[in-house]
Design an enzyme around this catalytic site. Sequence first.
Site, PDB file in Angstrom:
ATOM      1  N   CYS A  42       0.816  -1.212   0.000  1.00  0.00           N
ATOM      2  CA  CYS A  42       0.000   0.000   0.000  1.00  0.00           C
ATOM      3  C   CYS A  42       0.853   1.267   0.000  1.00  0.00           C
ATOM      4  CB  CYS A  42      -0.936   0.010   1.205  1.00  0.00           C
ATOM      5  SG  CYS A  42      -2.103  -1.372   1.230  1.00  0.00           S
ATOM      6  N   TYR A 278      -7.340 -23.479   4.141  1.00  0.00           N
ATOM      7  CA  TYR A 278      -7.798 -22.123   4.404  1.00  0.00           C
ATOM      8  C   TYR A 278      -7.329 -21.209   3.264  1.00  0.00           C
ATOM      9  CZ  TYR A 278      -8.617 -23.669   9.242  1.00  0.00           C
ATOM     10  OH  TYR A 278      -9.063 -24.321  10.368  1.00  0.00           O
ATOM     11  N   ASP A 282      -5.840 -11.545  -0.967  1.00  0.00           N
ATOM     12  CA  ASP A 282      -6.410 -11.159  -2.258  1.00  0.00           C
ATOM     13  C   ASP A 282      -6.846 -12.331  -3.122  1.00  0.00           C
ATOM     14  OD1 ASP A 282      -5.716  -8.695  -1.345  1.00  0.00           O
ATOM     15  OD2 ASP A 282      -4.266  -8.225  -2.926  1.00  0.00           O
TER      16      ASP A 282
END
Length: 543
Positions: A42, A278, A282
């Site tokens: 980010c 699991y 994204d």
Amino acid sequence: MKVIVVGGVAAGTKAAAKLKREDRNADIRILTKGKDISYAGCGLPYYVSGVIREKKDLLVHTPESYEKVTGVSVKIRTEVTKVDRKGKTVEAVNLDTGAVETYAYDKLVIATGARPFEPDCPGTQLKNVFYMRTPEDADMLRQTVEAGEIRRAVIVGGGFIGLEIAENLAAKDVKVSVIDFAPHILPGFLDPEIADYVENKLADAGVMCFTGTGLEEILGEEKVEKVKTSRRAMKADACILAMGIRPNTEFLQDAGLEMFKGALLTNQALQTNDPDIYAVGDCAMVTNRITGKPQWSPMGSTANIAGRAAAMHLAGKKISYPGVLGTGVAKLAGIQIGRTGLTEQAAKDAGYPVESVICVVDDKAHYYPGADLFVIKLVADRESHRLLGMQTAGKGAVDKLADIAVTAISMKATLEDLQYMDFAYAPPFSTAIHPLQHAVNILLNKLNGELDSMTAAEYAEEGENYRIVDAGITPSLHGYPYVDLNSLDGPADGLGRNEKLLLVCSKGKRAYLVQNRLKAYGYTDTKVLEGGMTFHTELTEEE
């Protein structure tokens, strides 16, 4: 317990580290294709402009430091190519040697993330065509900018990454244009009228957005010279492709795991249809907290929270991850935006009876230096008054508004629950009645019939059927009758009591006060234009 985690960065490293803390005896190994185990994806746009100075600041951990801190084993440059659910093994290729290796597991966590969409058009291999997914991507773009090679750039994609790159390139005096095939930027994130407002603010800051515009070809001999779009060719020294991302799940096509558009479906324990496998980050779907339906949330926050939740379930704790609200905030050129919950259209699609309002409110005490405004849109259930969504744009702390709304929506709060909450106030931070609380009061006035208003969509459809009346502090609209609130003490001269009147002021507040008084004097069909001239700049531009 032997646990294999496929993928690192955010979700995989969080899941592995938390599980190791929960169960020190667990044998946990991360297999990751890249050489970086954990980096701040980010933060990439802010490295491009130099806000984040050093590339090393983007690296949260090296493989070695991660192993020492967590006790988790890490194998980089190892690409998992196959999952054998029956034999409970994964097959992987060592990218340095080419050797095929097999790893057994008791539990498997898939955290392979996503990759940038690569368009099938000529010119993508030219020099100065960039993607933005890894620190190396950001480093190449930054070096090219600092070398003085980029004066004009075209960014393909009006999502978060594209718009954040636009802001950071503009800060380096690069002339930036953004194109997107969708009708508006941030498609699905903002309702159209809020997106339109943000587009205008970006244009004011020098970032031009061309929506409804598709990429056709990138032109140049050796490097980018033009970008051909469905409208026209645009001169450019660089083209940044930010057209969204696709889950990295191709290696699972024969594994029998349920997916939607390439993203793995999970339950509230983050398990796939195989309880021993699991999926987080994204590459996976989670749950929409309001509708209960699957939702893709490719956000760093979701990756970390889901990774942690999966680890706790793996450790034997009873957890139920309720999912996401579609929350996001972004710092863009000239403006900041925030959103959580359902957009108006999404709420309608989910079957809610919807009422919404757009208002313009101060972001802090108007007399305090640096005070500005927020545009806020609230979406609520018309019958129960439950808050369903919030969108905002402004120069102030949009994250604070978003987080309050997140809390309210998560707790299934009604507008009445928010109406008298004791929010923090001091002139540098807020207004005496909190900006979000102010918006709640306006929507309650609308729901209770005290405010009769016209939304942006209604104005576009039926505004011409109403006579515009200038209700500002001073006359601001040429050619329209003006009503002064301070001297309004009876019927207004020249305005019929049964006439369709659209009251317009700067933000909407004064028009509401005029409406309140006109109603008292027998006027039967008045409307307040939501957001006023601040939101509907075309009213003043037409003068």
